[in-house]
Design an enzyme around this catalytic site. Structure first.
Site, PDB file in Angstrom:
ATOM      1  N   CYS A 153       0.823  -1.216   0.000  1.00 56.59           N
ATOM      2  CA  CYS A 153       0.000   0.000   0.000  1.00 56.59           C
ATOM      3  C   CYS A 153       0.855   1.264   0.000  1.00 56.59           C
ATOM      4  O   CYS A 153       0.584   2.211  -0.767  1.00 56.59           O
ATOM      5  CB  CYS A 153      -0.945  -0.005   1.191  1.00 56.59           C
ATOM      6  SG  CYS A 153      -0.164  -0.317   2.794  1.00 56.59           S
ATOM      7  N   TYR A 154       1.898   1.309   0.827  1.00 58.71           N
ATOM      8  CA  TYR A 154       2.708   2.525   0.904  1.00 58.71           C
ATOM      9  C   TYR A 154       3.487   2.796  -0.385  1.00 58.71           C
ATOM     10  O   TYR A 154       3.484   3.926  -0.879  1.00 58.71           O
ATOM     11  CB  TYR A 154       3.652   2.456   2.103  1.00 58.71           C
ATOM     12  CG  TYR A 154       2.951   2.626   3.429  1.00 58.71           C
ATOM     13  CD1 TYR A 154       2.325   3.823   3.762  1.00 58.71           C
ATOM     14  CD2 TYR A 154       2.895   1.578   4.349  1.00 58.71           C
ATOM     15  CE1 TYR A 154       1.674   3.982   4.976  1.00 58.71           C
ATOM     16  CE2 TYR A 154       2.243   1.726   5.561  1.00 58.71           C
ATOM     17  CZ  TYR A 154       1.634   2.930   5.874  1.00 58.71           C
ATOM     18  OH  TYR A 154       0.985   3.068   7.069  1.00 58.71           O
TER      19      TYR A 154
END
Length: 268
Positions: A153-154
């Site tokens: 996600c990051y």
């Protein structure tokens, strides 16, 4: 767009990522879901576990068996780290394509993978073949890939947010800071006592802190389990060694850095 229908299977379909993938594929015009696996829910109809899928998918959960999954054109893994790597070689050998949503194939160096995730990688020969699954920057390589390693996600958020600014030349590249936050769903669906309370009360805790290499997790400064996987995943983003890349030099990859005035050149 091709008119061909792709038969697909999902391994580990009961977690947050698996459920969302189920929703997306259930109504996809070119996908036929044939296998949906869960060790804990094997034998139960999907609709009994996820009522919103009643009338949409007439399938039951089954145990993940490579021989059965090999009947699919494409298999997704939405499993914890160090799970997919034990099944992927057999599926590739059978002619399946695989998209892994865990961290098993994001890193190219088996020694670095072991440093961060612990233990030996089960199929290090496949690490170099896996294609990083961010279509906005890797679309051409993804078209013919047998094995796709989806980013975390990051790295996805950081790359997609900063890449247009870098390409436009409106930011200073020496010190970029990504202030990213994950909600409680970032820890997965597993039951942990503090998660429902925080979700209901709207608190904003530091979820699992900063990830340290596996060899350091028992130190007094870190504590076992107090980690998050953004650092190795950010390093794995294609081109991250290039100073012009969004993930190069970000705060949290190597060491904390301070904000610097004037990081943006002119109006955006």
């Amino acid at each position: 767009m091709t008119d061909k229908t792709i038969s697909a299977g999902i391994v580990g379909a009961t977690g947050y990522t698996g459920v969302e993938l189920l929703r997306l594929l259930a109504t996809h015009p070119h996908v036929e879901l044939r296998q949906v696996t869960s060790r804990t829910m094997a034998g139960q109809p999907l609709a009994a576990v996820f009522p919103h899928l009643e009338g949409v998918l007439d399938l039951a959960f089954s145990a993940p068996e490579p021989a059965t999954l090999a009947e699919c054109d494409l298999v997704f893994f939405t499993t914890p780290n160090a799970t997919a790597m034990h099944m992927v070689p057999e599926l590739l050998e059978a002619g399946c394509r695989v998209i892994d949503l865990s961290a098993d194939f994001r890193l190219r160096d088996a020694a670095v993978w072991s440093q961060w995730y612990g233990g030996d990688h089960a199929c290090p020969a496949l690490l170099d073949e896996a294609v990083y699954g961010l279509p906005e920057i890797n679309r051409d390589r993804l078209k013919g890939a047998r094995l796709v390693a989806n980013p975390g996600c990051y790295p996805t958020a950081v790359t997609l947010a900063l890449l247009p600014l870098l390409e436009a030349g409106v930011v200073v590249t020496e010190r970029l800071i990504a202030d990213a936050k994950s909600g409680v769903s970032g820890a997965g669906r597993k039951a942990e006592p503090e998660h429902p309370v925080r979700r209901n009360r709207g608190e904003f805790p530091c979820l699992r802190g900063i990830r340290t290499p596996a060899s350091a997790r028992d130190s007094p400064d870190t504590g076992r389990g107090q980690w998050h996987s953004a650092r190795p995943d950010l390093r794995a983003t294609p081109g991250a060694d290039d100073p012009r890349h969004p993930c190069h030099g970000l705060c949290g990859i190597d060491r904390p850095r301070q904000r610097r005035p004037g990081a943006v050149r002119g109006p955006l």
